[in-house]
Design an enzyme around this catalytic site. Structure first.
Site, PDB file in Angstrom:
ATOM      1  N   HIS A 131       0.813  -1.220   0.000  1.00 15.10           N
ATOM      2  CA  HIS A 131       0.000   0.000   0.000  1.00 15.10           C
ATOM      3  C   HIS A 131       0.847   1.272   0.000  1.00 15.10           C
ATOM      4  O   HIS A 131       0.323   2.361   0.224  1.00 15.10           O
ATOM      5  CB  HIS A 131      -0.939   0.016   1.209  1.00 15.10           C
TER       6      HIS A 131
ATOM      7  N   TYR B  98      17.331   2.148   2.614  1.00 14.29           N
ATOM      8  CA  TYR B  98      17.633   1.580   1.307  1.00 14.29           C
ATOM      9  C   TYR B  98      18.740   2.348   0.599  1.00 14.29           C
ATOM     10  O   TYR B  98      19.169   1.944  -0.486  1.00 14.29           O
ATOM     11  CB  TYR B  98      16.394   1.600   0.406  1.00 14.29           C
TER      12      TYR B  98
END
Length: 488
Positions: free
Chosen positions: A171, A258
């Site tokens: 989502h 990340y």
């Protein structure tokens, strides 16, 4: 319509209830059967009690079953949804705790980085067991909907090695679009059109239109910097927007782990994060949140059961993809969403074997992806770094090759920015030994790893992280919820 939907890991109580009520918002689905399965008989009975209450109150013919026998749950199922967390919070705690000893500070640790890679090693053998059962006992043509993280690795393994028709669902795109619509002053998200593409948790809004008018970088930066909340909560995300020219779907805390630039030094971590909520960069934030949520549910279960006795309101159907996909496949009412599938030319400048997240349309003929998308070069470069780690991690999980696992961790962007090769080698040994019960593919490697650990000279430290908060007690959570209600 009458068919069977199996939910694996149905003990994820809040999420299972959301998927269940979403699906029952589709009028044609009143007669479906939901088969719940989980390792925990206790959790299964708790969630079944809640769903039975929903069915009873709404006077539905829907059937709900629950069993720890996974094959029995999967037998004859047309759709299978996975929400599993292999190793539970016990293993997850090690995903955060052990890397901290080597200076690696994660906010979530469920996608890549040291924690996410080990999470994948635990999940992939189980995912392949699911696939074997699915092929043997589920309805022919079954579709596997994976919600479990690490999304890309799990979906990669299910498609390439499990040979099951799989789509990964998240989502993040919807949440990012909500933010953009808000800062641009849209009355509703329906005024915002967008193309969002990349890989899971590193997806990029490469085209934005507000009521048909194209939104450029400068306007979007100004809108975020003027927002009284997001300007503080999303500092790192806004900085990436300024430098890359496009906005990332992922939260401030998730995005920070990340990349190799923002979490490699403690002073930099505190500069870029926000402590108003776990998702904005707190050390081990999702672990704390998950622990508090579990404790709260177990203590306040009667309240959850009572709140289930309410009408199902289609106007409150969530934007989770699952119910909309099932509706499109079964009724031919077309749905547009963003799905995790194998690339195969969908994104021109990402590897063909990668699991990408990109726009697609669903109808009775299946999930039809929009092909020929080209990412901005900086976005592609960042995605490719993660894809290379994901590929090695999947192959290590399949083969049980601990040396390949170490190379995967070594090539992780944040790990590489913080740790030396010697530290990575020892850290992986330590994590594999600590989690051996969930890593059957590494059983032969564990004795040698223990031996290396007994002789290691790599120094570690006991460190809580740059921005750690303690798990709150039930009393603290109750007081906080009461204060919020009074404030409203």
């Amino acid at each position: 319509m009458s068919f069977k939907i199996a939910i694996i890991g149905a003990g994820s109580v809040g999420f299972t209830k959301k998927l269940f009520t979403d699906i029952l918002c589709v009028p044609e689905f009143r007669d479906v059967e939901f088969a719940l399965t989980d390792l925990s008989e206790r959790n299964l009975q708790m969630i079944k009690s809640i769903l039975d209450r929903v069915v009873e109150f709404n006077r539905l013919p829907t059937k709900v079953t629950a069993t720890t026998d996974r094959r029995a749950a999967l037998e004859g199922a047309r759709y299978i949804i996975s929400c599993v967390r292999v190793g539970g919070l016990e293993a997850y705690a090690d995903d955060i705790r052990i890397p901290l000893k080597y200076g690696i500070d994660q906010c979530v640790g469920d996608t890549i980085c040291a924690g996410g890679i080990l999470y994948g090693q635990r999940n992939i053998p189980v995912i392949l067991d699911f696939c074997k059962d699915i092929l043997e006992v589920a309805e022919p043509g079954v579709k596997f909907l994976n919600y479990a993280n690490p999304m890309a690795m799990n979906t990669w393994a299910a498609i390439e090695y499990g040979r099951v028709d799989t789509v990964g669902l998240c989502h993040g795109v919807q949440h990012g679009a909500d933010q953009i619509a808000e800062v641009l002053g849209a009355k509703s998200r329906t005024e915002l059109d967008y193309v969002c593409s990349g890989i899971n948790h590193q997806t990029w809004f490469i085209d934005l239109r507000l009521n048909g008018r194209k939104i450029g970088k400068d306007e979007l930066v100004a809108a975020f910097e003027a927002h009284p909340v997001y300007s503080q909560q999303e500092k790192l995300r806004i900085d990436v927007l300024k430098r890359f020219g496009v906005y990332s779907t992922e939260s401030n805390g998730h995005l920070s782990e990340y990349l190799p630039w923002y979490r490699k030094r403690p002073d930099e971590i505190t500069r870029w994060i926000d402590m108003s909520d776990w998702i904005h960069g707190e050390t081990g934030g999702y672990l704390r949140y998950s622990t508090e949520t579990r404790n709260w549910f177990e203590t306040e279960f009667p309240q959850f059961l009572e709140s289930a006795a309410r009408p199902i309101d289609p106007a409150k159907r969530s934007n989770e993809h699952a119910s909309h996909i099932l509706e499109a496949l079964e009724t031919n009412r077309v749905y547009r969403g963003h799905f995790n599938v194998k690339n195969n030319g969908i994104i021109t400048n990402l590897p063909q074997d990668a699991i990408i997240e990109s726009p697609g349309f669903v109808d009775r003929f299946g999930i039809n992806m929009a092909a020929g998308i080209t990412l901005p070069e900086a976005c592609a470069a960042t995605c490719i770094s993660s894809i290379n780690v994901q590929r090695m991690s999947v192959h290590a999980a399949i083969s049980g090759d601990i040396d390949l696992l170490k190379l995967a961790v070594l090539h992780d962007p944040l790990v590489g920015a913080v740790s030396t090769p010697e530290e990575v080698w020892q850290m992986v040994d330590e994590m594999v030994v600590a989690q051996a019960r969930w890593l059957p593919q590494y059983a032969d490697a564990v004795p040698a790893a223990k031996e290396r650990l007994s002789k290691s000279r790599v120094k570690t430290r006991e460190w809580a992280g740059a921005a750690r908060r303690d798990v709150r007690s039930i009393e603290e959570l109750r007081a906080e919820k009461t204060a919020l209600k009074q404030a409203v």
